[in-house]
Scaffold this motif. Structure first.
Motif, short mmCIF file in Angstrom:
data_model
loop_
_atom_site.label_atom_id
_atom_site.label_comp_id
_atom_site.label_asym_id
_atom_site.label_seq_id
_atom_site.Cartn_x
_atom_site.Cartn_y
_atom_site.Cartn_z
N LYS A 69 40.29 35.18 29.17
CA LYS A 69 39.16 35.18 28.24
C LYS A 69 38.05 34.26 28.74
CE LYS A 69 39.74 34.84 23.82
NZ LYS A 69 40.23 34.41 22.49
N LEU A 70 38.42 33.09 29.27
CA LEU A 70 37.43 32.13 29.76
C LEU A 70 36.58 32.74 30.88
CD1 LEU A 70 36.26 29.23 29.76
CD2 LEU A 70 38.04 28.66 31.44
N PHE A 71 37.23 33.37 31.84
CA PHE A 71 36.50 33.92 32.98
C PHE A 71 35.77 35.21 32.61
CE2 PHE A 71 38.61 30.63 35.16
CZ PHE A 71 37.82 30.36 36.26
N GLU A 72 36.37 36.00 31.75
CA GLU A 72 35.72 37.25 31.32
C GLU A 72 34.44 36.96 30.54
OE1 GLU A 72 37.43 40.08 28.18
OE2 GLU A 72 38.13 40.91 30.10
N ALA A 73 34.47 35.98 29.67
CA ALA A 73 33.31 35.66 28.84
C ALA A 73 32.19 34.97 29.62
CB ALA A 73 33.73 34.77 27.68
N MET A 75 31.42 35.53 33.12
CA MET A 75 31.18 36.12 34.43
C MET A 75 29.75 35.89 34.92
SD MET A 75 33.40 39.60 34.29
CE MET A 75 33.24 39.94 36.03
N ASP A 76 28.80 35.79 34.01
CA ASP A 76 27.41 35.61 34.40
C ASP A 76 26.96 34.16 34.29
OD1 ASP A 76 27.15 38.34 34.91
OD2 ASP A 76 26.73 38.75 32.80
N SER A 77 27.88 33.26 34.06
CA SER A 77 27.53 31.84 33.95
C SER A 77 27.20 31.27 35.33
CB SER A 77 28.71 31.07 33.37
OG SER A 77 28.58 29.69 33.60
N PRO A 78 26.18 30.43 35.42
CA PRO A 78 25.89 29.80 36.70
C PRO A 78 27.00 28.84 37.14
CG PRO A 78 24.43 28.93 35.00
CD PRO A 78 25.22 30.05 34.39
N GLY A 79 27.85 28.42 36.22
CA GLY A 79 28.92 27.49 36.58
C GLY A 79 30.24 28.15 36.93
N ILE A 80 30.27 29.47 37.03
CA ILE A 80 31.54 30.18 37.22
C ILE A 80 32.26 29.76 38.51
CG2 ILE A 80 30.62 32.25 38.37
CD1 ILE A 80 33.24 32.32 35.59
N GLY A 81 31.53 29.50 39.56
CA GLY A 81 32.16 29.07 40.81
C GLY A 81 32.83 27.71 40.69
N ARG A 82 32.20 26.82 39.95
CA ARG A 82 32.77 25.49 39.76
C ARG A 82 33.99 25.55 38.83
NH1 ARG A 82 29.49 21.65 42.11
NH2 ARG A 82 27.38 22.37 42.58
N LEU A 83 33.93 26.42 37.83
CA LEU A 83 35.12 26.64 36.99
C LEU A 83 36.28 27.14 37.85
CD1 LEU A 83 33.83 28.38 33.72
CD2 LEU A 83 34.84 26.11 33.91
N GLN A 153 28.46 19.83 33.53
CA GLN A 153 29.20 19.33 32.38
C GLN A 153 28.83 20.11 31.12
OE1 GLN A 153 28.30 15.23 31.43
NE2 GLN A 153 29.88 15.11 29.88
N GLU A 154 27.54 20.30 30.90
CA GLU A 154 27.09 21.04 29.72
C GLU A 154 27.49 22.51 29.82
OE1 GLU A 154 25.54 19.96 26.80
OE2 GLU A 154 26.33 18.11 27.67
N GLU A 155 27.31 23.10 30.99
CA GLU A 155 27.65 24.52 31.17
C GLU A 155 29.14 24.75 30.95
OE1 GLU A 155 27.22 28.50 31.54
OE2 GLU A 155 25.66 26.99 31.26
N LYS A 156 29.97 23.85 31.43
CA LYS A 156 31.41 24.00 31.24
C LYS A 156 31.76 23.97 29.74
CE LYS A 156 35.84 21.98 32.49
NZ LYS A 156 36.53 20.90 33.19
N ARG A 157 31.13 23.06 29.03
CA ARG A 157 31.36 22.98 27.58
C ARG A 157 30.95 24.30 26.91
NH1 ARG A 157 28.39 21.26 23.24
NH2 ARG A 157 26.62 20.64 24.52
N PHE A 158 29.79 24.84 27.31
CA PHE A 158 29.34 26.12 26.75
C PHE A 158 30.29 27.25 27.13
CE2 PHE A 158 24.83 24.31 26.84
CZ PHE A 158 24.88 23.96 25.50
N CYS A 159 30.83 27.21 28.34
CA CYS A 159 31.74 28.27 28.78
C CYS A 159 32.97 28.35 27.89
CB CYS A 159 32.17 28.04 30.23
SG CYS A 159 30.89 28.38 31.45
#
Length: 194
Positions: A69-73, A75-83, A153-159
């Motif tokens: 669910k985390l990765f599916e939701a 996929m278009d996040s700029p932080g996906i590579g860091r996740l 940090q903020e993007e991860k929280r939003f993810c």
């Protein structure tokens, strides 16, 4: 100079805080007494004798469904590579947020962690990560590598919020370790990647 280690311990134990907060108070007091001792204001440092409380915490990991669910939701996040670096590369959050694109050896599928970027303060090179890490890294947008530490940090929280997935402390790294060991039954390889 009249405060004894037992006085300090009683005071710390009387504080209505969690062990980590009491530990932080002890560190502050220790620093104060070190400063005072260096200037001749006191002879002993009671905080050197008082030991930290042992924190007992359960390690929490994400279920496979929560990870999906985390990765599916996101996929278009700029932080996906860091996740992905945390979830499949077993990097600490503190390393993932500092990693630069040039630290990734795409041809040999390895990652260099410069000494200044990691907790141990020793340069490390790791390879042998699972294929899904490399697939997510190749999928990550260019913005992923230009994010500041604060932005990640903020993007991860939003993810996690976007995916409506719980976010226990260090859950991506702990999950990666747990599932990697379960899949390969090779503690040496898992430890090497960690």
């Amino acid at each position: 100079d009249s405060v004894s280690p037992s006085d300090l311990l009683k005071w710390l134990q009387s504080l209505p805080y969690q062990p980590i907060t009491r530990k932080n108070h002890r560190k502050t007091i220790r620093a104060l007494y070190n400063w005072a001792g260096d200037r001749g204001y006191c002879r002993t440092n009671p905080a050197k004798i008082v030991k930290d409380e042992k924190e007992v915490k359960d390690i929490e990991i994400l279920t496979v469904e929560e990870g999906r669910k985390l990765f599916e939701a996101n996929m278009d996040s700029p932080g996906i590579g860091r996740l992905a670096l945390e979830a499949f590369g077993m990097l600490r959050y503190s390393s993932a947020k500092r990693l630069r694109c040039e630290d990734i050896n795409w041809e040999e599928r390895g990652i260099t962690l410069p000494a200044s970027q990691i907790k141990t303060a020793r340069r490390k090179y790791a390879d042998g990560h699972p294929d899904n890490l490399w697939q997510w890294l190749e999928y990550a947008p260019k913005e992923c590598w230009s994010m500041t530490e604060r932005q990640y940090q903020e993007e991860k929280r939003f993810c996690f919020g976007r995916a409506r997935v719980r976010h226990p402390h260090n859950c991506l790294r702990h999950s990666a370790c747990t599932y990697h060991y379960a899949a390969f039954k090779d503690p040496g390889l898992t430890a090497s990647l960690m």
